[in-house]
Write an enzyme that holds these catalytic residues in place. Structure first.
Site, PDB file in Angstrom:
ATOM      1  N   GLN A 195      -3.733  -1.238   0.661  1.00 15.56           N
ATOM      2  CA  GLN A 195      -4.413  -2.024   1.974  1.00 15.56           C
ATOM      3  C   GLN A 195      -5.293  -3.317   1.327  1.00 15.56           C
ATOM      4  OE1 GLN A 195      -5.068   1.468   2.428  1.00 15.56           O
ATOM      5  NE2 GLN A 195      -3.154   1.491   2.853  1.00 15.56           N
ATOM      6  N   ASP A 240      -0.944  -6.199   2.121  1.00 22.30           N
ATOM      7  CA  ASP A 240       0.280  -6.848   1.785  1.00 22.30           C
ATOM      8  C   ASP A 240       0.317  -7.851   0.966  1.00 22.30           C
ATOM      9  OD1 ASP A 240       1.450  -4.606   3.568  1.00 22.30           O
ATOM     10  OD2 ASP A 240       0.858  -5.839   5.176  1.00 22.30           O
ATOM     11  N   GLY A 289       2.699   0.443   1.289  1.00 20.92           N
ATOM     12  CA  GLY A 289       4.143   0.325   0.817  1.00 20.92           C
ATOM     13  C   GLY A 289       4.133  -0.811  -0.100  1.00 20.92           C
ATOM     14  N   HIS A 290       4.519  -0.224  -1.312  1.00 22.09           N
ATOM     15  CA  HIS A 290       4.715  -1.117  -2.604  1.00 22.09           C
ATOM     16  C   HIS A 290       6.034  -1.471  -2.856  1.00 22.09           C
ATOM     17  CE1 HIS A 290       0.552  -0.041  -4.132  1.00 22.09           C
ATOM     18  NE2 HIS A 290       0.421  -0.835  -2.874  1.00 22.09           N
ATOM     19  N   LYS A 304       0.377  -6.199  -4.121  1.00 26.17           N
ATOM     20  CA  LYS A 304      -0.104  -5.503  -5.229  1.00 26.17           C
ATOM     21  C   LYS A 304       0.745  -4.688  -5.920  1.00 26.17           C
ATOM     22  CE  LYS A 304      -2.876  -3.505  -1.915  1.00 26.17           C
ATOM     23  NZ  LYS A 304      -2.655  -4.410  -0.753  1.00 26.17           N
TER      24      LYS A 304
HETATM   25  P1  IMP Z   1      -3.856   3.247   9.403  1.00 28.48           P
HETATM   26  O1  IMP Z   1      -4.184   3.025   7.974  1.00 28.48           O
HETATM   27  O2  IMP Z   1      -2.279   3.610   9.486  1.00 28.48           O
HETATM   28  O3  IMP Z   1      -4.554   4.045   9.962  1.00 28.48           O
HETATM   29  O4  IMP Z   1      -3.684   1.856  10.023  1.00 28.48           O
HETATM   30  C1  IMP Z   1      -5.091   1.146  10.450  1.00 28.48           C
HETATM   31  C2  IMP Z   1      -4.614  -0.361  10.026  1.00 28.48           C
HETATM   32  O5  IMP Z   1      -4.440  -0.672   8.828  1.00 28.48           O
HETATM   33  C3  IMP Z   1      -3.570  -0.818  11.027  1.00 28.48           C
HETATM   34  O6  IMP Z   1      -3.807  -2.078  11.362  1.00 28.48           O
HETATM   35  C4  IMP Z   1      -2.242  -1.226   9.893  1.00 28.48           C
HETATM   36  O7  IMP Z   1      -1.477  -1.899  10.201  1.00 28.48           O
HETATM   37  C5  IMP Z   1      -3.176  -1.485   8.614  1.00 28.48           C
HETATM   38  N1  IMP Z   1      -2.667  -0.995   7.389  1.00 28.48           N
HETATM   39  C6  IMP Z   1      -2.709   0.245   6.815  1.00 28.48           C
HETATM   40  N2  IMP Z   1      -1.937   0.244   5.585  1.00 28.48           N
HETATM   41  C7  IMP Z   1      -1.421  -1.006   5.315  1.00 28.48           C
HETATM   42  C8  IMP Z   1      -0.968  -1.665   4.426  1.00 28.48           C
HETATM   43  O8  IMP Z   1      -0.530  -0.993   3.349  1.00 28.48           O
HETATM   44  N3  IMP Z   1      -0.600  -2.833   4.405  1.00 28.48           N
HETATM   45  C9  IMP Z   1      -1.372  -3.620   5.473  1.00 28.48           C
HETATM   46  N4  IMP Z   1      -1.642  -3.046   6.442  1.00 28.48           N
HETATM   47  C10 IMP Z   1      -2.024  -1.990   6.670  1.00 28.48           C
END
Ligand code: IMP
Length: 427
Positions: free
Chosen positions: A223, A13, A40-41, A16
């Site tokens: 991420q 977040d 999420g962008h 990007k």
């Molecule tokens: P997952 O990727 O859904 O398995 O989540 C694993 C961890 O990554 C959790 O703490 C999510 O909140 C975090 N996470 C996954 N995608 C994002 C992102 O795009 N931004 C911030 N945190 C993310």
């Protein structure tokens, strides 16, 4: 022209989407190489806000080819929704390519993600519940289903039948819930295949074509570094590799093709999901940053945890990604603060730690050592030249970049494309 990789240097977040969109103007190709629709962008074009989870934000430029690489796990329903949404907005999507080696997110992955989070209770990871972890688990366990299989109905049927036999046993016998019907999932995915097959191809070949023609190629990480499965705050991480090195793996190019690595650094820190966060602000300052920075998840809507900038994290990110430049985002969110703190090291049991610890037990006990900066108390959102930034803001940027030994290339002072200060030309 060697390729440019853009990655998140904190917990995701970092903005990007905005920086990729800004660089995409000069890019001929934008590639996503890992993650899925957990990302999420948000991109603002004129007065319009676009929210994308899977398709690279480069799609907003008509001449840019966008690739979903082999390292991404793809929920075809999400691709179709995004394609429909973009087409409704008048955006041409013919330039999208999806790797035939990318793995599919299946309904049982999403269900498993939810059930596992519920089962873990207070020890949950705080995932986005989009099925990302279970899809990567199947990939590594060699039972995943790929795009190439989706194109071959018979093969898809065999693989789905085999997987449902196994998965349904687990759902019914371990979790005590109903499994999935073959026919239903098969028909659903057959419909998806009909809609997306024209985009599925050998994207590694496409990427090499662009690289050999000296075109501008941009890799867009999702991420952030601290969510990397190897280098992040394990186990509170995602199941893929957001770091720069993964661009090669997730797209099918060699490391010699990468020319520059840009780390996106938000001017403060945020985190969603569980896990230790040494500079977290739990009081009014955290609330102010959350409101000012609109720190709510694009994918889940969850309020993000907010805190001061952490240079231990950034030095670590600079090292594991090999950062050449920083793109500093959301500087304007700090505009109203009288004093700004920056964490320069941690104190752990009376000792000073300069390096980011691997043990979460240690990290949870680390106390940030802060250096205080004067705030600038001036609206920066209309500034387009670096020299017009208030002196205190320049001091903040320059001190931080010196402390992590990475030069800034871009500074964002708002979500719009025009609200970007350039200090180094990337393409
Ligand atoms: P997952 O990727 O859904 O398995 O989540 C694993 C961890 O990554 C959790 O703490 C999510 O909140 C975090 N996470 C996954 N995608 C994002 C992102 O795009 N931004 C911030 N945190 C993310």
């Amino acid at each position: 022209m060697p390729a440019v990789v853009v990655i998140g240097s904190q917990w995701g977040d970092e903005g990007k989407g905005k920086i990729t969109d800004f660089l995409a103007e000069r890019a001929d190709m934008v590639i996503r190489y890992q993650g899925g629709n957990n990302a999420g962008h948000t991109v603002v074009v004129g007065d319009k806000e676009f929210k994308l989870h899977l398709i690279p934000s480069g799609i907003l430029y008509p001449g840019t080819t966008c690739v979903i690489g082999n390292g991404v796990v793809v929920n075809p329903e999400v691709v179709i929704k995004e394609l429909d949404y973009l087409e409704k907005e008048g955006i041409n999507t013919d330039n999208l390519r999806i790797s035939h080696r990318a793995h599919l997110i299946m309904p049982y992955h999403i269900r498993m993600d939810e059930l596992e989070e519920e089962r873990k209770g207070p020890n949950k990871i705080g995932t986005t519940r989009k099925g990302i972890g279970p899809a990567y688990m199947d990939k590594v366990s060699r039972v995943g289903i790929r795009m190439i299989d989706l194109l071959d109905e018979d093969e898809f049927a065999v693989l789905l039948k085999r997987n449902l036999q196994e998965k349904n046993k687990v759902f019914e016998q371990i979790y005590g819930v109903k499994g999935f019907e073959f026919k239903e999932v098969f028909e659903q995915y057959r419909n998806y295949a009909a809609k997306i097959k024209k985009y599925i191809t050998d994207t590694s070949v496409n990427i090499h074509e662009f690289l050999s023609q000296q075109k501008n190629v941009l890799f867009e990480g999702a991420q952030g570094t601290l969510l990397d499965n190897d280098h992040g705050t394990y186990p509170y991480v995602t199941s893929s590799h957001p770091i720069a090195g993964a661009a090669c793996l997730g797209a099918g190019v060699g490391p010699t093709e990468i020319g520059k690595v840009i780390g996106i650094m938000k001017a403060y820190t945020t985190r969603v999901g569980e896990g230790p966060f040494p500079t977290e602000l739990l009081g009014a300052e955290g609330d102010l940053i959350r409101t000012q920075g609109n720190e709510f998840g694009t994918t889940t809507g969850r309020p993000r945890r907010c805190g001061w900038l952490d240079l231990v994290v950034l030095r670590y990110a600079a090292r594991v990604n090999g950062l050449d430049y920083l793109a500093i985002t959301k500087l304007d969110v700090l505009d109203q603060l009288e004093k700004i703190q920056v964490c320069t090291a941690y104190e752990y049991q009376g000792k000073i730690l300069q390096e980011f610890p691997a043990s979460l037990k240690v990290l949870a006990q680390c106390k940030p050592i802060y250096e205080e900066f004067q705030g600038w108390m001036t609206d920066t959102t209309d500034i387009s030249e670096y020299s017009d930034l208030p002196q205190q803001a320049r001091t903040y940027i320059e001190t931080v970049s010196e402390m992590i030994n990475v030069k800034p290339a871009l500074i964002a002072v708002g979500p719009k494309r025009s609200q970007t200060i350039i200090t180094e030309q990337i393409f």
